[in-house]
Design a protein around this motif. Structure first.
Motif, short mmCIF file in Angstrom:
data_model
loop_
_atom_site.label_atom_id
_atom_site.label_comp_id
_atom_site.label_asym_id
_atom_site.label_seq_id
_atom_site.Cartn_x
_atom_site.Cartn_y
_atom_site.Cartn_z
N GLY A 1 0.79 -1.22 0.00
CA GLY A 1 0.00 0.00 0.00
C GLY A 1 0.83 1.27 0.00
O GLY A 1 0.43 2.28 0.59
N THR A 2 1.97 1.23 -0.66
CA THR A 2 2.85 2.38 -0.73
C THR A 2 2.92 2.90 -2.16
O THR A 2 2.40 2.28 -3.09
CB THR A 2 4.27 2.02 -0.24
N ARG A 3 3.60 4.04 -2.34
CA ARG A 3 3.77 4.58 -3.69
C ARG A 3 4.96 3.97 -4.40
O ARG A 3 4.98 3.86 -5.63
CB ARG A 3 3.93 6.10 -3.63
N THR A 4 5.97 3.58 -3.62
CA THR A 4 7.20 3.01 -4.18
C THR A 4 7.68 1.88 -3.29
O THR A 4 7.28 1.77 -2.12
CB THR A 4 8.32 4.07 -4.27
N MET A 5 8.60 1.07 -3.82
CA MET A 5 9.23 0.05 -2.98
C MET A 5 10.17 0.69 -1.98
O MET A 5 10.35 0.18 -0.87
CB MET A 5 9.98 -0.96 -3.84
N ALA A 6 10.78 1.79 -2.35
CA ALA A 6 11.67 2.49 -1.41
C ALA A 6 10.90 2.89 -0.15
O ALA A 6 11.41 2.76 0.98
CB ALA A 6 12.27 3.72 -2.08
N GLU A 7 9.66 3.36 -0.34
CA GLU A 7 8.84 3.70 0.82
C GLU A 7 8.50 2.45 1.63
O GLU A 7 8.52 2.46 2.86
CB GLU A 7 7.55 4.38 0.35
N ALA A 8 8.21 1.35 0.93
CA ALA A 8 7.92 0.10 1.63
C ALA A 8 9.12 -0.38 2.44
O ALA A 8 8.98 -0.82 3.58
CB ALA A 8 7.49 -0.97 0.63
N VAL A 9 10.32 -0.27 1.85
CA VAL A 9 11.54 -0.70 2.54
C VAL A 9 11.74 0.14 3.81
O VAL A 9 12.11 -0.39 4.86
CB VAL A 9 12.75 -0.58 1.60
N GLU A 10 11.51 1.44 3.69
CA GLU A 10 11.68 2.31 4.86
C GLU A 10 10.70 1.93 5.97
O GLU A 10 11.07 1.86 7.15
CB GLU A 10 11.47 3.77 4.45
N ARG A 11 9.47 1.64 5.59
CA ARG A 11 8.48 1.25 6.59
C ARG A 11 8.82 -0.10 7.22
O ARG A 11 8.62 -0.31 8.42
CB ARG A 11 7.09 1.21 5.96
N LEU A 12 9.35 -1.01 6.41
CA LEU A 12 9.80 -2.29 6.96
C LEU A 12 10.97 -2.11 7.90
O LEU A 12 11.04 -2.72 8.97
CB LEU A 12 10.19 -3.23 5.81
N HIS A 13 11.89 -1.25 7.53
CA HIS A 13 13.09 -1.01 8.34
C HIS A 13 12.74 -0.46 9.72
O HIS A 13 13.30 -0.88 10.74
CB HIS A 13 14.03 -0.05 7.61
N PHE A 14 11.81 0.47 9.74
CA PHE A 14 11.41 1.08 11.01
C PHE A 14 10.30 0.30 11.71
O PHE A 14 9.74 0.76 12.71
CB PHE A 14 10.98 2.53 10.79
N GLU A 15 9.99 -0.89 11.17
CA GLU A 15 9.01 -1.80 11.75
C GLU A 15 7.64 -1.16 11.89
O GLU A 15 6.89 -1.46 12.81
CB GLU A 15 9.51 -2.33 13.10
N GLU A 16 7.32 -0.29 10.94
CA GLU A 16 5.98 0.27 10.88
C GLU A 16 5.01 -0.74 10.27
O GLU A 16 3.80 -0.66 10.49
CB GLU A 16 5.99 1.57 10.07
N VAL A 17 5.54 -1.64 9.47
CA VAL A 17 4.78 -2.78 8.98
C VAL A 17 5.61 -4.04 9.23
O VAL A 17 6.84 -3.99 9.30
CB VAL A 17 4.45 -2.67 7.47
N GLN A 18 4.94 -5.15 9.38
CA GLN A 18 5.63 -6.41 9.67
C GLN A 18 6.14 -7.03 8.37
O GLN A 18 5.43 -7.05 7.36
CB GLN A 18 4.68 -7.38 10.36
N PHE A 19 7.37 -7.52 8.43
CA PHE A 19 7.89 -8.26 7.29
C PHE A 19 7.59 -9.73 7.47
O PHE A 19 8.17 -10.40 8.32
CB PHE A 19 9.40 -8.04 7.15
N ASP A 20 6.64 -10.21 6.71
CA ASP A 20 6.29 -11.63 6.73
C ASP A 20 6.51 -12.18 5.32
O ASP A 20 5.63 -12.07 4.46
CB ASP A 20 4.83 -11.83 7.15
N PRO A 21 7.68 -12.75 5.06
CA PRO A 21 7.97 -13.21 3.70
C PRO A 21 7.05 -14.33 3.23
O PRO A 21 6.86 -14.51 2.03
CB PRO A 21 9.43 -13.69 3.79
N HIS A 22 6.47 -15.07 4.16
CA HIS A 22 5.61 -16.20 3.77
C HIS A 22 4.39 -15.74 2.97
O HIS A 22 3.94 -16.45 2.08
CB HIS A 22 5.18 -16.99 5.01
N VAL A 23 3.86 -14.57 3.28
CA VAL A 23 2.67 -14.11 2.56
C VAL A 23 3.04 -13.61 1.17
O VAL A 23 2.16 -13.47 0.30
CB VAL A 23 1.93 -13.00 3.34
N LEU A 24 4.33 -13.33 0.93
CA LEU A 24 4.76 -12.89 -0.39
C LEU A 24 4.98 -14.06 -1.34
O LEU A 24 5.03 -13.88 -2.56
CB LEU A 24 6.06 -12.07 -0.29
N CYS A 25 5.12 -15.26 -0.80
CA CYS A 25 5.40 -16.43 -1.63
C CYS A 25 4.28 -16.71 -2.63
O CYS A 25 4.55 -16.82 -3.83
CB CYS A 25 5.67 -17.64 -0.74
N PRO A 26 3.01 -16.80 -2.21
CA PRO A 26 1.96 -17.04 -3.20
C PRO A 26 1.84 -15.89 -4.20
O PRO A 26 1.47 -16.12 -5.36
CB PRO A 26 0.69 -17.19 -2.36
#
Length: 331
Positions: free
Chosen positions: A189-214
């Motif tokens: 739900g971001t405008r760019t992946m860079a924004e998503a990476v920043e949110r993941l880094h600061f733990e504003e969103v949870q990184f759950d790689p399992h949901v990215l697999c499907p």
């Protein structure tokens, strides 16, 4: 006491317990959270197993002062090395659930669930990836399955992480263009992946790689070359695991079952399975590739019944007590 098996399938994401009598009748079945000792520690694993075992005993109407079973068959994720199996067996024995206890890796339960005798090769790809093989003369082959340090490639977490890695690199110019980029941007739900990476880094969103697999498999199904390379790599890895085990046990020219299971393999509408079957046909022409359509706890219970010398009819009764898995939904 009527002979009973306490079967435990302890996975990374969930634990299933079944209490089965020697005739193959299911007396109780319960489910709980994942309790791999490698993830949650031995003490927490035993706490989960204890709670589920006691719940199963109550469901079956067993007296509180009576042992739960004659034999405990615990097949667990995280029982990857002989020392881990021995430590878990000793800890479970102290619980006093049964007179005898066997602990093994959960992939052996998958193999037994997918075969009539527990002979053959099983490859599981769910949260992680693993392979075991058993020859008719009792020889076994297995891998440590400890992740990258033991040479592993694959599993839902790994593949989901690849999806993120590829999308980031597609955006910043280090990687090839791929439809994974807009797919992951939409996911976060971001405008760019860079924004998503920043949110993941600061733990504003949870990184759950399992949901990215499907999600990666969905993108690959559209013909995206980058995502398709990951799928092809998984097919290669599953084929390698099976073929190495067949070779080590001198089974390449034998009529033998190769059993596939786990949500990653079963949740791709047959794409990976069909490709593995095609590749193995050249390497082991007599091998029969099949997908397990029963939960691994059935395999754990069958191994327990084998240990008790149950009559052949017990296996059929137990198998028919369980509904086949919806493989199209990933089991």
């Amino acid at each position: 006491m009527t002979d009973r098996v306490l079967a435990i399938d302890g996975g990374n994401s969930k634990t299933a317990v079944a209490l089965v009598d020697v005739e193959g009748r299911v007396l109780a079945q319960v489910r709980g959270p994942g309790a791999s000792p490698q993830n949650v520690g031995l003490a927490r694993s035993l706490e989960v197993f204890e709670g589920l075992a006691r719940t199963a005993a109550r469901q079956a109407g067993l007296p509180a002062d009576e042992p739960i079973a004659t034999h405990t068959a615990a097949y667990l994720a995280g029982a990857d090395l002989p020392q881990e199996e021995e430590d878990l067996r000793a800890a479970i024995e102290q619980r006093g659930w049964s007179a005898t206890t066997v602990v093994g890796n959960d992939t052996f339960a998958l193999l037994r669930a997918g075969t009539s005798d527990g002979i053959g090769v099983a490859v599981v790809c769910g949260a992680g990836i693993n392979c075991v093989a058993v020859a008719r003369d009792g020889r076994t082959h297995r891998f440590p399955a400890l992740g990258r340090i033991s040479g592993d490639w694959g599993g839902g977490g790994h593949i989901g992480g690849e999806a993120l890695w590829l999308a980031v690199r597609a955006e910043d110019g280090r990687g090839e263009p791929t439809a994974l980029l807009p797919a992951l941007i939409a996911h976060y739900g971001t405008r760019t992946m860079a924004e998503a990476v920043e949110r993941l880094h600061f733990e504003e969103v949870q990184f759950d790689p399992h949901v990215l697999c499907p999600l990666l498999f969905e993108v690959a199904a559209t013909g995206d070359a980058v995502a398709r390379e990951v799928v092809d790599r998984l097919v290669e890895e599953v084929t390698l695991l099976a073929s190495v085990s067949l070779r080590r046990l001198a089974l390449l020219d034998e009529q033998v079952d190769v059993v596939l299971g786990g949500g990653v393999l079963t949740g791709t509408n047959g794409v990976v399975v069909d490709l593995v079957r095609d590749r193995l046909r050249d390497l082991a022409p007599l091998a029969r590739v099949r997908v397990v359509d029963l939960p691994p706890v059935v395999g754990a219970a069958l191994l327990g019944l084998d240990a008790l010398g149950a009559a052949p009819g017990a296996e059929l009764r137990l198998r028919t007590a369980y509904e086949p898995l919806d493989l199209a939904a990933g089991g």
